[in-house]
Scaffold this active site. Structure first.
Site, PDB file in Angstrom:
ATOM      1  N   LYS A   1       0.742  -8.055  -1.543  1.00  0.00           N
ATOM      2  CA  LYS A   1       1.634  -7.852  -2.785  1.00  0.00           C
ATOM      3  C   LYS A   1       0.764  -8.180  -3.781  1.00  0.00           C
ATOM      4  CE  LYS A   1       5.989 -10.514  -1.259  1.00  0.00           C
ATOM      5  NZ  LYS A   1       6.692 -11.819  -1.698  1.00  0.00           N
TER       6      LYS A   1
ATOM      7  N   ASP B   1       9.985 -11.375  -4.423  1.00  0.00           N
ATOM      8  CA  ASP B   1      10.735 -11.552  -3.165  1.00  0.00           C
ATOM      9  C   ASP B   1      11.147 -10.226  -2.651  1.00  0.00           C
ATOM     10  OD1 ASP B   1      10.989 -13.930  -1.344  1.00  0.00           O
ATOM     11  OD2 ASP B   1      13.132 -12.919  -1.317  1.00  0.00           O
ATOM     12  N   SER B   2      10.723  -9.927  -1.607  1.00  0.00           N
ATOM     13  CA  SER B   2      10.976  -8.740  -0.947  1.00  0.00           C
ATOM     14  C   SER B   2      11.242  -8.663   0.436  1.00  0.00           C
ATOM     15  CB  SER B   2       9.919  -7.745  -1.253  1.00  0.00           C
ATOM     16  OG  SER B   2       8.619  -8.356  -0.970  1.00  0.00           O
TER      17      SER B   2
ATOM     18  N   GLY C   1       2.499  -5.518   5.943  1.00  0.00           N
ATOM     19  CA  GLY C   1       3.824  -5.966   6.432  1.00  0.00           C
ATOM     20  C   GLY C   1       4.460  -4.918   7.330  1.00  0.00           C
ATOM     21  N   TYR C   2       5.574  -4.313   6.999  1.00  0.00           N
ATOM     22  CA  TYR C   2       6.536  -3.381   8.023  1.00  0.00           C
ATOM     23  C   TYR C   2       5.711  -1.971   7.567  1.00  0.00           C
ATOM     24  CZ  TYR C   2       9.339  -7.360   8.931  1.00  0.00           C
ATOM     25  OH  TYR C   2       9.865  -8.678   9.421  1.00  0.00           O
ATOM     26  N   ASP C   3       5.084  -1.936   6.770  1.00  0.00           N
ATOM     27  CA  ASP C   3       4.790  -0.334   6.347  1.00  0.00           C
ATOM     28  C   ASP C   3       4.395   0.594   7.425  1.00  0.00           C
ATOM     29  OD1 ASP C   3       5.151  -0.649   3.535  1.00  0.00           O
ATOM     30  OD2 ASP C   3       2.939  -1.350   3.303  1.00  0.00           O
TER      31      ASP C   3
ATOM     32  N   LYS D   1       1.640   5.048  -2.497  1.00  0.00           N
ATOM     33  CA  LYS D   1       2.556   4.029  -2.344  1.00  0.00           C
ATOM     34  C   LYS D   1       2.956   3.361  -3.615  1.00  0.00           C
ATOM     35  CE  LYS D   1       3.849  -0.391  -0.281  1.00  0.00           C
ATOM     36  NZ  LYS D   1       3.279  -1.735   0.418  1.00  0.00           N
TER      37      LYS D   1
HETATM   38  P1  ITT Z   1       5.365 -15.008  -1.206  1.00  0.00           P
HETATM   39  O1  ITT Z   1       6.568 -15.566  -1.027  1.00  0.00           O
HETATM   40  O2  ITT Z   1       4.144 -15.814  -1.275  1.00  0.00           O
HETATM   41  O3  ITT Z   1       5.277 -14.014  -2.175  1.00  0.00           O
HETATM   42  P2  ITT Z   1       5.945 -13.801   1.352  1.00  0.00           P
HETATM   43  O4  ITT Z   1       5.148 -12.710   2.353  1.00  0.00           O
HETATM   44  O5  ITT Z   1       6.331 -15.129   2.091  1.00  0.00           O
HETATM   45  O6  ITT Z   1       5.027 -13.946   0.181  1.00  0.00           O
HETATM   46  P3  ITT Z   1       8.582 -12.839   1.045  1.00  0.00           P
HETATM   47  O7  ITT Z   1       8.965 -14.021   1.424  1.00  0.00           O
HETATM   48  O8  ITT Z   1       8.862 -11.981  -0.249  1.00  0.00           O
HETATM   49  O9  ITT Z   1       6.659 -12.815   0.872  1.00  0.00           O
HETATM   50  O10 ITT Z   1       8.676 -11.977   2.300  1.00  0.00           O
HETATM   51  C1  ITT Z   1       8.420 -10.534   2.413  1.00  0.00           C
HETATM   52  C2  ITT Z   1       8.347 -10.018   3.788  1.00  0.00           C
HETATM   53  O11 ITT Z   1       8.687  -8.430   3.714  1.00  0.00           O
HETATM   54  C3  ITT Z   1       7.021  -9.835   4.507  1.00  0.00           C
HETATM   55  O12 ITT Z   1       7.184 -10.037   5.840  1.00  0.00           O
HETATM   56  C4  ITT Z   1       6.395  -8.827   3.935  1.00  0.00           C
HETATM   57  O13 ITT Z   1       5.338  -8.404   4.966  1.00  0.00           O
HETATM   58  C5  ITT Z   1       7.539  -7.855   3.938  1.00  0.00           C
HETATM   59  N1  ITT Z   1       7.413  -6.942   2.948  1.00  0.00           N
HETATM   60  C6  ITT Z   1       7.386  -6.988   1.536  1.00  0.00           C
HETATM   61  N2  ITT Z   1       6.921  -5.950   0.950  1.00  0.00           N
HETATM   62  C7  ITT Z   1       6.560  -5.079   1.854  1.00  0.00           C
HETATM   63  C8  ITT Z   1       5.876  -3.729   1.632  1.00  0.00           C
HETATM   64  O14 ITT Z   1       5.627  -3.348   0.383  1.00  0.00           O
HETATM   65  N3  ITT Z   1       5.690  -3.116   2.965  1.00  0.00           N
HETATM   66  C9  ITT Z   1       5.836  -3.866   3.808  1.00  0.00           C
HETATM   67  N4  ITT Z   1       6.189  -4.963   4.192  1.00  0.00           N
HETATM   68  C10 ITT Z   1       6.699  -5.626   3.122  1.00  0.00           C
END
Ligand code: ITT
Length: 203
Positions: A15, A72-73, A156-158, A178
């Site tokens: 991120k 948050d994503s 992540g899930y990319d 992206k």
């Molecule tokens: P922070 O809270 O410290 O920012 P985190 O990884 O815990 O980091 P989140 O709680 O927002 O972040 O969880 C996001 C999840 O969604 C995490 O498993 C990511 O890998 C996935 N994710 C978010 N954005 C993504 C993206 O652009 N591509 C792939 N996966 C994504």
């Protein structure tokens, strides 16, 4: 001229890399939580991406005395009634790797036909001032959960998020591409509309 400092409130290096690249044209001095190792873990107990993003931004702005931006994503899958959603990071348990998470998703989706594999990446971004002023924006990117992982970019899930229009998974896209189409890019585009209110120098 002195650059305005902004803290990106994330511990996720994927991120941070993307947010850094997307905010680069604004000429800010970007700090991250690596500059503030004493900040304790923020419990993400909100019901929505927006609530969690705001909670992280408010806590980090208050702690650092600087403008904070939090993301948050996650992934919402149609066939799973929106899961894993806000639980995307914890989907395969605490401490799991990205690969363990997407493999678990592919397993849970096994047997689901291609036409029923629609999904969306969602990204809420909140900006907060040390005084507690906060704005939250959301960006979304629709696609499908692929049958097998492909590609090495992103995070992540990319590797399992397939974009039918491009014929590629998100992890097969160069970072510049992206960063043009992603949920995060869309949220940051909206953020740029509200950010000037936070960056104004105090008189
Ligand atoms: P922070 O809270 O410290 O920012 P985190 O990884 O815990 O980091 P989140 O709680 O927002 O972040 O969880 C996001 C999840 O969604 C995490 O498993 C990511 O890998 C996935 N994710 C978010 N954005 C993504 C993206 O652009 N591509 C792939 N996966 C994504």
């Amino acid at each position: 001229m002195e650059k305005i400092e902004v803290v990106i409130a994330t511990r996720n290096p994927g991120k941070l890399r993307e947010i850094d690249a997307l905010l680069a044209p604004l000429g800010l001095r970007i700090l991250s939580l690596a500059n503030f190792p004493e900040i304790p873990e923020i419990i993400e107990d909100g019901r929505t991406f927006e609530e969690n993003a705001a909670k992280k931004a408010v806590a980090v702005a208050a702690h650092t005395g600087r403008i904070a931006i939090a993301d948050d994503s996650g992934l919402t899958v149609d066939a799973l009634q929106g899961r894993p959603g806000v639980f995307s990071a914890r989907y395969a348990g605490e401490g799991a790797t990205d690969a363990e998470r997407y493999r678990k998703l592919l397993e849970e989706m096994s047997g689901i036909l291609k036409e029923k594999r629609g999904a969306a990446f969602v990204c809420a971004i909140a900006v907060s001032s040390p005084e507690g002023k906060t704005e939250t924006v959301v960006g979304l990117c629709r696609g499908e959960i692929s049958l097998a992982p492909r590609g090495n970019h992103g995070f992540g899930y990319d590797p399992v998020f397939y974009l039918p229009d491009l014929g590629k998974t998100m992890a097969e896209l160069e970072p510049e591409i992206k960063n043009r189409i992603s949920h995060r890019a869309r949220a940051l585009e909206k953020l740029k509309q509200v950010l000037p209110n936070f960056l104004k120098k105090k008189q």
